[in-house]
Design a protein around this motif. Structure first.
Motif, mmCIF file in Angstrom:
data_model
loop_
_atom_site.group_PDB
_atom_site.id
_atom_site.type_symbol
_atom_site.label_atom_id
_atom_site.label_comp_id
_atom_site.label_asym_id
_atom_site.label_seq_id
_atom_site.Cartn_x
_atom_site.Cartn_y
_atom_site.Cartn_z
ATOM 1 N N PRO A 1 0.805 -1.228 0.000
ATOM 2 C CA PRO A 1 0.000 0.000 0.000
ATOM 3 C C PRO A 1 0.832 1.270 0.000
ATOM 4 O O PRO A 1 0.405 2.291 -0.546
ATOM 5 C CB PRO A 1 -0.830 -0.123 1.294
ATOM 6 N N ILE A 2 2.029 1.238 0.585
ATOM 7 C CA ILE A 2 2.892 2.428 0.579
ATOM 8 C C ILE A 2 3.362 2.721 -0.837
ATOM 9 O O ILE A 2 3.328 3.869 -1.302
ATOM 10 C CB ILE A 2 4.082 2.232 1.532
ATOM 11 N N LEU A 3 3.794 1.697 -1.569
ATOM 12 C CA LEU A 3 4.192 1.893 -2.969
ATOM 13 C C LEU A 3 3.021 2.395 -3.801
ATOM 14 O O LEU A 3 3.182 3.266 -4.666
ATOM 15 C CB LEU A 3 4.716 0.570 -3.544
ATOM 16 N N THR A 4 1.836 1.867 -3.536
ATOM 17 C CA THR A 4 0.647 2.233 -4.306
ATOM 18 C C THR A 4 0.290 3.700 -4.147
ATOM 19 O O THR A 4 -0.301 4.309 -5.049
ATOM 20 C CB THR A 4 -0.540 1.356 -3.874
ATOM 21 N N SER A 5 0.668 4.313 -3.009
ATOM 22 C CA SER A 5 0.287 5.711 -2.753
ATOM 23 C C SER A 5 1.063 6.703 -3.611
ATOM 24 O O SER A 5 0.672 7.872 -3.701
ATOM 25 C CB SER A 5 0.502 6.045 -1.274
ATOM 26 N N TYR A 6 2.144 6.278 -4.267
ATOM 27 C CA TYR A 6 2.964 7.193 -5.054
ATOM 28 C C TYR A 6 2.430 7.369 -6.472
ATOM 29 O O TYR A 6 1.912 6.421 -7.073
ATOM 30 C CB TYR A 6 4.401 6.689 -5.134
ATOM 31 N N LYS A 7 2.602 8.571 -7.002
ATOM 32 C CA LYS A 7 2.314 8.852 -8.408
ATOM 33 C C LYS A 7 3.546 8.474 -9.225
ATOM 34 O O LYS A 7 4.670 8.819 -8.862
ATOM 35 C CB LYS A 7 1.961 10.324 -8.602
ATOM 36 N N THR A 8 3.332 7.760 -10.316
ATOM 37 C CA THR A 8 4.457 7.269 -11.112
ATOM 38 C C THR A 8 4.324 7.679 -12.570
ATOM 39 O O THR A 8 3.228 8.018 -13.039
ATOM 40 C CB THR A 8 4.538 5.730 -11.034
ATOM 41 N N ASN A 9 5.461 7.644 -13.285
ATOM 42 C CA ASN A 9 5.474 7.961 -14.713
ATOM 43 C C ASN A 9 4.990 6.789 -15.555
ATOM 44 O O ASN A 9 4.862 6.918 -16.775
ATOM 45 C CB ASN A 9 6.903 8.311 -15.162
ATOM 46 N N PHE A 10 4.720 5.684 -14.935
ATOM 47 C CA PHE A 10 4.374 4.440 -15.621
ATOM 48 C C PHE A 10 3.185 3.810 -14.911
ATOM 49 O O PHE A 10 2.745 4.298 -13.861
ATOM 50 C CB PHE A 10 5.580 3.485 -15.598
ATOM 51 N N LYS A 11 2.675 2.745 -15.469
ATOM 52 C CA LYS A 11 1.568 2.022 -14.852
ATOM 53 C C LYS A 11 2.137 1.059 -13.814
ATOM 54 O O LYS A 11 2.795 0.076 -14.150
ATOM 55 C CB LYS A 11 0.787 1.245 -15.925
ATOM 56 N N LEU A 12 1.902 1.359 -12.534
ATOM 57 C CA LEU A 12 2.421 0.538 -11.444
ATOM 58 C C LEU A 12 1.375 -0.470 -10.988
ATOM 59 O O LEU A 12 0.233 -0.115 -10.708
ATOM 60 C CB LEU A 12 2.825 1.422 -10.266
#
Length: 362
Positions: free
Chosen positions: A132-143
């Protein structure tokens, strides 16, 4: 009351299982435990067939004396289009990574934002509490994320062109002893306490071999959740895929890379200088809080947990938590609907003059 009844019932069954069989004492994370194990496969079973693409690395089959292994001819698959990038010298165990989750996840997403681009579909396989911590970030790619123990056999990520291994699935030391003794019965105290002299078959130390073999199998299974699992021509090739993996600086890394090369023939290995490339000017931003909360709920065990505890785990602000808990109580909100499907509710429990918000999963 029903939840407590089921919990106590499970505990009594465990006590009964220990008392009717052999058991040994060991500490897990400093906590005293009694351990026993038994084989769930019936002794008289006949004709069972197990299809295991990682059988050559699965040490469990070596200790199963009744198993007969049929080796494929070879050459059915080629991984010329797969590049595995590895970086050595990292702490990848669950306890350390969970303790340092917020910092290492921020650095990790910063690296991936530099490395990947729009259009990339990236599966990150990690420990459950980091998801869930990784999921909270905005990314340049589809995570997309998955965690150890909940990815084997899934086709959910078959369109991803990249997979990242962020943490390794170490098991407790008692796991290897329990597995071996479930097949061969209780061993001596000397065997249990030995630091590495437990030969069996082709293995100089069977417990170390079981430990390493389990990690190898899990990692190979994780890599093959993405599009390299699909054959695209008569020669056995797959679509171009890249793998990125953080590894410790110990013998396990060499064993793991050697086993991957064996089970995925023609794969290309490259060392990855993780963390040494130029950083983005702007640190990765968080903001996908509802997605992170939903991921947290998905991984949550049945029971209740204070909302403040969830906020601390995810690193969100009190204002963000207040916004989400408000949505969690609005019947027409999308968050309420998602929680309802997952049998989760938010309620405020009052004790005298104090009150506490709780998420409850049934």
């Amino acid at each position: 009351m029903d939840r407590l009844r089921k919990l106590h019932d499970a505990r009594l069954k465990s006590v009964h299982g220990i008392l009717r069989s052999w058991a040994y004492y060991a500490k897990k994370k400093g906590i005293p435990t009694l351990n026993t194990a038994r084989l769930l496969v019936p002794e008289d079973v006949k004709g069972a067939v197990i299809l295991d693409a990682t059988a050559s690395s699965n040490v469990l089959l070596d200790i199963w004396k009744d198993a007969h292994i049929e080796t494929p001819y070879g050459g059915e698959r080629r991984y010329d289009n797969v590049a595995l990038n590895y970086s050595l010298g990292h702490k990848v165990g669950k306890v350390w990574m969970n303790k340092n989750a917020k910092k290492i996840c921020k650095d990790f997403i910063s690296d991936l934002n530099n490395r990947f681009k729009e259009g990339d579909r990236v599966l990150v396989v990690t420990h459950k509490d980091l998801e869930p911590i990784l999921t909270s970030y905005k990314t340049n790619f589809k995570l997309m994320t998955g965690h150890w123990g909940a990815i084997d056999g899934s086709n959910e990520w078959k369109e991803c062109n990249k997979v990242v291994i962020f943490g390794l699935p170490y098991k407790p030391d008692t796991w290897t002893a329990n597995l071996f003794m479930s097949f061969h019965g209780p061993m001596s105290t000397e065997w249990l306490q030995s630091e590495g002299d437990r030969p069996y078959g082709r293995h100089t130390d069977i417990r170390r071999a079981l430990k390493h073999g389990a990690i190898i199998v899990d990692v190979i299974q994780a890599i093959n959740r993405v599009r390299c699992r699909k054959v695209i021509d008569s020669q056995g090739h797959c679509e171009p895929t890249s793998v990125w993996m953080l590894l410790p600086d110990d013998p396990l890394s060499d064993i793991l890379l050697e086993s991957i090369s064996k089970d995925m023939p023609n794969i290309h290995l490259h060392e990855w200088d993780y963390g040494k490339q130029k950083r983005t000017v702007q640190a990765p931003r968080r903001g996908k809080w509802q997605e992170a909360l939903v991921k947290y709920f998905k991984n949550m065990q049945n029971g209740s947990i204070p909302a403040g505890h969830v906020r601390n785990n995810l690193g969100m602000s009190p204002r963000t938590l207040a916004t989400l808990t408000k949505k969690a109580q609005e019947i027409d909100s999308d968050l309420y609907g998602i929680m309802n499907e997952m049998n989760i509710r938010y309620e405020i429990q009052r004790h005298g003059r104090s009150s506490k918000g709780m998420f409850i999963k049934q």
